[in-house]
Design a protein around this motif. Structure first.
Motif, PDB file in Angstrom:
ATOM      1  N   MET A   1       0.694  -1.213  -0.061  1.00  0.00           N
ATOM      2  CA  MET A   1       0.012   0.014   0.062  1.00  0.00           C
ATOM      3  C   MET A   1       0.907   1.270  -0.009  1.00  0.00           C
ATOM      4  O   MET A   1       1.951   1.283   0.931  1.00  0.00           O
ATOM      5  CB  MET A   1      -0.954  -0.055   1.408  1.00  0.00           C
ATOM      6  N   SER A   2       0.379   2.199  -0.930  1.00  0.00           N
ATOM      7  CA  SER A   2       1.413   3.448  -0.920  1.00  0.00           C
ATOM      8  C   SER A   2       1.000   4.321   0.221  1.00  0.00           C
ATOM      9  O   SER A   2      -0.240   4.208   0.695  1.00  0.00           O
ATOM     10  CB  SER A   2       1.346   4.222  -2.484  1.00  0.00           C
ATOM     11  N   ARG A   3       1.867   5.195   0.439  1.00  0.00           N
ATOM     12  CA  ARG A   3       1.519   6.552   1.407  1.00  0.00           C
ATOM     13  C   ARG A   3       0.449   7.401   0.642  1.00  0.00           C
ATOM     14  O   ARG A   3       0.644   7.578  -0.556  1.00  0.00           O
ATOM     15  CB  ARG A   3       2.826   7.098   1.817  1.00  0.00           C
ATOM     16  N   PRO A   4      -0.274   7.863   1.508  1.00  0.00           N
ATOM     17  CA  PRO A   4      -1.143   9.037   0.984  1.00  0.00           C
ATOM     18  C   PRO A   4      -0.402  10.152   0.269  1.00  0.00           C
ATOM     19  O   PRO A   4       0.686  10.645   1.210  1.00  0.00           O
ATOM     20  CB  PRO A   4      -2.025   9.552   2.215  1.00  0.00           C
ATOM     21  N   GLY A   5      -0.889  10.938  -0.656  1.00  0.00           N
ATOM     22  CA  GLY A   5      -0.040  11.930  -1.150  1.00  0.00           C
ATOM     23  C   GLY A   5       1.429  11.542  -1.916  1.00  0.00           C
ATOM     24  O   GLY A   5       1.949  12.585  -2.362  1.00  0.00           O
ATOM     25  N   THR A   6       1.323  10.311  -2.158  1.00  0.00           N
ATOM     26  CA  THR A   6       2.794  10.055  -2.914  1.00  0.00           C
ATOM     27  C   THR A   6       2.584  10.289  -4.449  1.00  0.00           C
ATOM     28  O   THR A   6       3.553  10.862  -4.985  1.00  0.00           O
ATOM     29  CB  THR A   6       2.680   8.472  -2.854  1.00  0.00           C
ATOM     30  N   ALA A   7       1.571  10.206  -4.996  1.00  0.00           N
ATOM     31  CA  ALA A   7       1.642  10.776  -6.199  1.00  0.00           C
ATOM     32  C   ALA A   7       1.378  12.288  -6.559  1.00  0.00           C
ATOM     33  O   ALA A   7       2.167  12.832  -7.661  1.00  0.00           O
ATOM     34  CB  ALA A   7       0.027  10.545  -6.943  1.00  0.00           C
ATOM     35  N   LYS A   8       0.947  12.996  -5.649  1.00  0.00           N
ATOM     36  CA  LYS A   8       1.200  14.584  -5.418  1.00  0.00           C
ATOM     37  C   LYS A   8       2.481  15.108  -5.144  1.00  0.00           C
ATOM     38  O   LYS A   8       2.985  15.856  -5.956  1.00  0.00           O
ATOM     39  CB  LYS A   8       0.053  15.193  -4.522  1.00  0.00           C
ATOM     40  N   ALA A   9       3.029  14.193  -4.485  1.00  0.00           N
ATOM     41  CA  ALA A   9       4.615  14.684  -4.002  1.00  0.00           C
ATOM     42  C   ALA A   9       5.526  14.088  -5.245  1.00  0.00           C
ATOM     43  O   ALA A   9       6.515  15.066  -5.636  1.00  0.00           O
ATOM     44  CB  ALA A   9       5.282  13.658  -2.817  1.00  0.00           C
ATOM     45  N   ALA A  10       5.193  13.150  -5.976  1.00  0.00           N
ATOM     46  CA  ALA A  10       5.844  12.698  -7.287  1.00  0.00           C
ATOM     47  C   ALA A  10       5.695  13.782  -8.221  1.00  0.00           C
ATOM     48  O   ALA A  10       6.620  14.392  -8.943  1.00  0.00           O
ATOM     49  CB  ALA A  10       5.627  11.430  -7.635  1.00  0.00           C
ATOM     50  N   GLU A  11       4.474  14.642  -8.348  1.00  0.00           N
ATOM     51  CA  GLU A  11       4.168  15.444  -9.468  1.00  0.00           C
ATOM     52  C   GLU A  11       5.182  16.661  -8.811  1.00  0.00           C
ATOM     53  O   GLU A  11       5.414  17.321  -9.895  1.00  0.00           O
ATOM     54  CB  GLU A  11       2.657  15.795  -9.161  1.00  0.00           C
ATOM     55  N   GLU A  12       4.960  17.023  -7.669  1.00  0.00           N
ATOM     56  CA  GLU A  12       5.960  18.371  -7.268  1.00  0.00           C
ATOM     57  C   GLU A  12       7.314  18.188  -7.553  1.00  0.00           C
ATOM     58  O   GLU A  12       7.791  19.102  -8.137  1.00  0.00           O
ATOM     59  CB  GLU A  12       5.437  18.687  -6.056  1.00  0.00           C
ATOM     60  N   LEU A  13       7.668  16.892  -7.312  1.00  0.00           N
ATOM     61  CA  LEU A  13       8.906  16.786  -7.444  1.00  0.00           C
ATOM     62  C   LEU A  13       9.608  16.803  -8.913  1.00  0.00           C
ATOM     63  O   LEU A  13      10.355  17.634  -9.197  1.00  0.00           O
ATOM     64  CB  LEU A  13       9.693  15.400  -6.929  1.00  0.00           C
TER      65      LEU A  13
END
Length: 158
Positions: free
Chosen positions: A1-13
């Motif tokens: 299970m991935s952490r919440p916000g993983t996709a958003k963090a990756a997008e900002e990075l």
């Protein structure tokens, strides 16, 4: 299970990395059109990124938020995040004119970024506490800070 916000963090990075790649290419003498082709983005995107970089060059520096984003995106381990953030020298925010009744302007310090990462749920408040404890131990070992001493007569003071 991935952490919440993983996709958003990756997008900002991804945005931060694009900024750095565009600037590096620009500094190497490439035109906006050449950069767009090389990075496979539209030329107006390159133009906007360069304009943003000229207005705010702080995006070139590795920040506390970026380290927290890498952790939230699963790119670095918990210990790697704690170690890197604990090795930083922090400044603390303050009120611009502390005794002025008309000013409550807060000047941000770099520690505010660590606290902000917790508010954004990139790291936990426990992580912030652990980072603070490690920074304090590191600074105390270097003789850079004196441990807090209670004010005589204050609640809980001897």
């Amino acid at each position: 299970m991935s952490r919440p916000g993983t996709a958003k963090a990756a997008e900002e990075l991804a945005g931060l990395r694009l900024l750095r790649e565009v600037i590096k290419a620009s500094e190497a003498g490439m035109s906006e059109a050449e950069i767009a082709v090389a990075l496979q983005v539209a030329q107006p995107v390159v133009h906007r990124v360069l304009r943003k970089a000229n207005r705010d060059p702080s995006g070139l520096q590795r920040t506390t938020r970026e380290v927290a984003l890498e952790y939230a995106a699963g790119e670095i381990t918990h210990e790697a995040m704690l170690s890197e953030l604990s090795a930083r020298d922090y400044t603390y925010g303050h009120v611009l004119e502390p005794h002025s009744p008309v000013s409550d302007a807060h000047v941000r310090g770099t520690w505010d970024e660590a606290v902000g990462a917790a508010y954004s749920r990139l790291i936990t408040s426990g992580d912030v506490g652990e980072i603070a404890a490690r920074v304090e131990r590191r600074c105390a070992a270097a003789g850079a800070i004196e441990r807090h001493k209670p004010v005589p007569g204050a609640r809980g003071a001897p």
